[in-house]
Scaffold this motif. Structure first.
Motif, PDB file in Angstrom:
ATOM      1  N   ARG A   1     -39.906  11.956   4.181  1.00  0.00           N
ATOM      2  CA  ARG A   1     -38.475  12.244   4.178  1.00  0.00           C
ATOM      3  C   ARG A   1     -37.977  12.437   2.751  1.00  0.00           C
ATOM      4  NH1 ARG A   1     -35.449   7.630   6.284  1.00  0.00           N
ATOM      5  NH2 ARG A   1     -33.668   9.051   6.125  1.00  0.00           N
ATOM      6  N   ILE A   2     -37.107  13.433   2.567  1.00  0.00           N
ATOM      7  CA  ILE A   2     -36.446  13.627   1.281  1.00  0.00           C
ATOM      8  C   ILE A   2     -35.356  12.573   1.098  1.00  0.00           C
ATOM      9  CG2 ILE A   2     -34.973  15.170  -0.069  1.00  0.00           C
ATOM     10  CD1 ILE A   2     -37.806  16.126  -0.007  1.00  0.00           C
ATOM     11  N   GLU A   3     -34.523  12.393   2.125  1.00  0.00           N
ATOM     12  CA  GLU A   3     -33.467  11.374   2.053  1.00  0.00           C
ATOM     13  C   GLU A   3     -34.065  10.049   2.512  1.00  0.00           C
ATOM     14  OE1 GLU A   3     -29.537  12.092   2.648  1.00  0.00           O
ATOM     15  OE2 GLU A   3     -29.613  14.280   2.693  1.00  0.00           O
ATOM     16  N   ASP A   4     -34.615   9.343   1.541  1.00  0.00           N
ATOM     17  CA  ASP A   4     -35.389   8.131   1.831  1.00  0.00           C
ATOM     18  C   ASP A   4     -34.636   6.851   1.519  1.00  0.00           C
ATOM     19  OD1 ASP A   4     -35.331   8.302  -0.901  1.00  0.00           O
ATOM     20  OD2 ASP A   4     -37.503   8.186  -1.186  1.00  0.00           O
ATOM     21  N   GLY A   5     -33.346   6.962   1.238  1.00  0.00           N
ATOM     22  CA  GLY A   5     -32.574   5.775   0.894  1.00  0.00           C
ATOM     23  C   GLY A   5     -32.552   5.483  -0.583  1.00  0.00           C
TER      24      GLY A   5
END
Length: 497
Positions: free
Chosen positions: A478-482
């Motif tokens: 995932r790119i948006e990994d937190g």
């Protein structure tokens, strides 16, 4: 797009620093993913190739196979799996020429600094060229300058070195006109450069060649040609054969590395037995080829077709394991009392590392201290927007990681486009403990680690050394990994958690 006084473009979507193996690969990946994005490559030297253009010493070659050192997108089709330096350099140059990348390179442009403005959403890059300083701007800065210092090698402070009457040469600055025919040559060192130089010099007319080492290194033999790769190429064609061979070699090197870390004594015994088979009966393997450290605490040295062991066996090269007391007018006196006569001494004693090419970074007017930053996935810096860098594996081919970094960068840029963002920032996590960026005991690494960013105690701040795991994380994760936060343009900066 704006232009500078010469009429050349002065603003780019992406600026790549370095036209070596990593930089050319990054440019090719970027060009394919975004044909309409503007980019340029800034290269401090006057030619393509980086390390492979810099090193010119006899026998210079890859220290890993070309099916993993080559680019994922461009098969290596030569019969030799362990390639010489000029062949690798030509491979890089051909890659640049075939796709028009060479036209995007600005040679003689040394990047000395870069400053990020959150208001403008761009980097301003300071560049030296022909004695003058100018600036370029970009949205995204991509550092592919490696970590070797090109203008300076490492030579210890040897006592009496000024008394030596012969010639002293560092491999990084090999003189084109050096004549070692009939000369007594002593090569100081036991790493990849030394084990490459010694057999090359031994077979080229030197009167005597001695490898003088303070301590032994693990040395493994590999075939110059990979028979499986060559057979597959005739049956399946270059592209499919290359992909299969690449994964085969990744699997073998990963197995060796994992066994070295988990079963070090077993690997010690295995390497020792292989070494004994390559050397004459009675040769003192435990003195000259039995390191005090465990396998892969430092890099294993690869010798193609046992060339080093063959040179030792036929008497054209010798190995001496001892410490240097001092240089004399005629050679080197050792702590054992022996004096090695020499006409030429080659100091294959290591390299100097230079973090991010030595450039100075600042963000919104605040200078960035690299040792106070933490590396995100081994390729970006916590708190630093729109910047990536390439550092390859220490336990496998550099290009394996370089390819994955360029693919991840393109995924990230695509994500910006798809969501209307103009910036990203890996957000620092104060709960993550600091660790050295490179968990590697080689002297050249230990001498410079305090000037590099830190790694973290857990993902995504840990620098991975497992290619298969990184494929899953960087190619499909995932790119948006937190951890990664994103911002909108036009002063509407909204960082998404």
């Amino acid at each position: 797009m704006t232009t500078d006084l010469s009429g050349s473009a002065a603003h780019f979507d992406v600026l790549i620093v370095g036209a070596g193996l990593s930089g050319i690969g990054a440019a090719r990946t970027l060009q394919r993913a975004f044909p309409h994005r503007t980019f340029a490559i800034l290269e401090a030297r006057n030619d393509i190739g980086g390390t492979w253009d810099l090193f010119r010493y006899p026998g210079v070659r890859s220290d890993s196979d070309m099916h993993t050192l080559g680019y994922r997108f461009r098969p290596w089709t030569d019969a030799k799996s362990i390639a010489d330096g000029p062949s690798i350099l030509q491979y890089v140059r051909d890659t640049a020429a075939e796709t028009g990348i060479q036209e995007r390179i600005r040679f003689g442009h040394k990047v000395i600094g870069a400053s990020w403005s959150s208001d403008a959403g761009r980097w301003t890059v300071q560049v030296e060229h022909e004695g003058a300083t100018s600036t370029l701007t970009c949205q995204f800065l991509y550092l592919c300058s490696g970590y070797y210092r090109y203008d300076q090698g490492y030579t210890p402070d040897f006592a009496g070195i000024e008394d030596f009457g012969g010639q002293i040469v560092h491999p990084q600055f090999w003189p084109e006109d050096l004549d070692y025919t009939g000369k007594r040559v002593v090569v100081i060192g036991s790493g990849a450069t030394a084990v490459t130089l010694v057999p090359a010099l031994a077979g080229s007319g030197a009167a005597a060649v001695t490898m003088l080492q303070r301590s032994p290194t693990y040395v493994l033999t590999a075939p110059m040609e990979d028979p499986i790769a060559n057979w597959l190429r005739t049956r399946l064609g270059p592209r499919r054969a290359y992909a299969i061979t690449r994964w085969k070699n990744v699997a073998i090197s990963t197995l060796i590395y994992q066994l070295s870390r988990r079963r070090p004594q077993m690997m010690r015994e295995f390497i020792r037995k292989q070494t004994m088979k390559q050397l004459p009966d009675g040769y003192d393997v435990d003195v000259h080829f039995k390191p005090a450290y465990g396998p892969w605490d430092q890099r294993l040295c690869l010798v193609p077709d046992a060339d080093l062991f063959r040179a030792i066996s036929d008497g054209s090269a010798t190995v001496v394991t001892d410490r240097i007391e001092r240089f004399t007018a005629d050679g080197i006196r050792l702590e054992s009392g022996t004096e090695l006569p020499a006409d030429i001494v080659v100091t294959a004693t290591g390299l100097q590392l230079l973090a991010l090419g030595g450039l100075e970074l600042s963000v919104d007017g605040r200078a960035v201290s690299l040792p106070e930053t933490m590396a995100y996935k081994g390729m970006m810096l916590g708190g630093i927007p729109n910047l990536a860098f390439t550092i390859g594996y220490t336990n496998a081919s550099w290009t394996l990681k370089a390819d994955l970094v360029s693919e991840f960068v393109c995924r990230l840029l695509r994500h910006l486009d798809d969501h209307g963002y103009d910036r990203f920032t890996p957000w620092p996590d104060p709960s993550v403990a600091d660790q050295p960026l490179l968990d590697f005991q080689a002297g050249y690494v230990l001498r410079a680690l305090d000037r590099f960013p830190k790694a973290g105690s857990r993902a995504p701040w840990r620098l991975g050394m497992n290619y298969a795991q990184d494929v899953l994380t960087l190619r499909f994760g995932r790119i948006e990994d937190g951890t990664m936060r994103f911002g909108k343009p036009a002063r509407q900066l909204t960082l998404t958690p």
